[in-house]
Write an enzyme that holds these catalytic residues in place. Sequence first.
Site, PDB file in Angstrom:
ATOM      1  N   PHE A  20      -5.430   1.167  -0.895  1.00  0.00           N
ATOM      2  CA  PHE A  20      -6.175   0.377   0.087  1.00  0.00           C
ATOM      3  C   PHE A  20      -7.684   0.597   0.006  1.00  0.00           C
ATOM      4  O   PHE A  20      -8.394   0.413   0.984  1.00  0.00           O
ATOM      5  CB  PHE A  20      -5.656   0.693   1.492  1.00  0.00           C
ATOM      6  CG  PHE A  20      -4.199   0.396   1.657  1.00  0.00           C
ATOM      7  CD1 PHE A  20      -3.754  -0.912   1.778  1.00  0.00           C
ATOM      8  CD2 PHE A  20      -3.269   1.408   1.646  1.00  0.00           C
ATOM      9  CE1 PHE A  20      -2.416  -1.198   1.907  1.00  0.00           C
ATOM     10  CE2 PHE A  20      -1.917   1.139   1.780  1.00  0.00           C
ATOM     11  CZ  PHE A  20      -1.479  -0.174   1.907  1.00  0.00           C
ATOM     12  N   LEU A  21      -8.167   0.956  -1.162  1.00  0.00           N
ATOM     13  CA  LEU A  21      -9.595   1.204  -1.342  1.00  0.00           C
ATOM     14  C   LEU A  21     -10.261   0.018  -2.034  1.00  0.00           C
ATOM     15  O   LEU A  21     -10.913   0.162  -3.053  1.00  0.00           O
ATOM     16  CB  LEU A  21      -9.805   2.495  -2.153  1.00  0.00           C
ATOM     17  CG  LEU A  21      -9.258   3.772  -1.509  1.00  0.00           C
ATOM     18  CD1 LEU A  21      -9.452   4.958  -2.445  1.00  0.00           C
ATOM     19  CD2 LEU A  21      -9.936   4.039  -0.169  1.00  0.00           C
ATOM     20  N   GLY A  24     -14.551  -5.388   0.261  1.00  0.00           N
ATOM     21  CA  GLY A  24     -14.446  -6.816   0.539  1.00  0.00           C
ATOM     22  C   GLY A  24     -15.115  -7.174   1.844  1.00  0.00           C
ATOM     23  O   GLY A  24     -15.963  -6.432   2.358  1.00  0.00           O
ATOM     24  N   GLY A  28      -8.521  -8.439   8.473  1.00  0.00           N
ATOM     25  CA  GLY A  28      -8.209  -9.421   9.507  1.00  0.00           C
ATOM     26  C   GLY A  28      -6.727  -9.409   9.802  1.00  0.00           C
ATOM     27  O   GLY A  28      -6.041  -8.428   9.576  1.00  0.00           O
ATOM     28  N   CYS A  31      -2.519  -8.124  13.490  1.00  0.00           N
ATOM     29  CA  CYS A  31      -2.090  -6.792  13.927  1.00  0.00           C
ATOM     30  C   CYS A  31      -3.209  -5.754  13.936  1.00  0.00           C
ATOM     31  O   CYS A  31      -3.592  -5.246  14.987  1.00  0.00           O
ATOM     32  CB  CYS A  31      -0.942  -6.296  13.036  1.00  0.00           C
ATOM     33  SG  CYS A  31       0.543  -7.319  13.151  1.00  0.00           S
TER      34      CYS A  31
END
Length: 207
Positions: A20-21, A24, A28, A31
């Site tokens: 998850f690195l 950007g 959004g 959740c």
Amino acid sequence: GDVHVVARAMGLDGRIGSKFLHAGPGFGGSCFPKDTASLVQFSRGFGVEQRIVAAVCEVNRAQRKYMVEKIEQMLDGDVSGKRIGVLGLSFKPNTDDVRESPALEIIRLLQDRGAQIRAFDPQAMAKAARELKDVKLCSDPYGTADGCHALVLATEWNEFRMLDLARIQERMAEAVLVDLRNVYEPDQMVEMGFRYTGVGRQPGTGA
């Protein structure tokens, strides 16, 4: 520097990981934005400040404005009267969900600055149409590029990774590509004749 190199180094730490690195325009969806904001407010009700989570929320909001500033910089500091194409409206690929989508907020901020917007998304057009005003929704990426002074890649749909970029370039008024998802390699885009910028990646910094 190159954000991909930085992320790769961080991801070597097993406590962090590499999944998850991705730099950007911010996160959004229905959740995570809601959950982080709720955690901050819930904790305040008990007199506890969730400073790290609050900072995450603030940085995420600021990131959209920063993306607009990047687009402005690529157009000599002014988007007023400029035609800008946006590829991707959903908050992530493979969904039609536009809730808290960075792309939609970026479009609104560009419109506030006087830009004319054309846009396309493989799945989210109907839902985006209910959220946006005065946006020309197009049938494909190539129609979106017609007459544009800049093309913004806002959601990393796989079909946007396989564009005929020469065809895109031919249809644009100016060959400016703002890659908010770092889909393309900066040096290759420059070789093709684009003025290019990514997020944390610039031509000449290495791949």
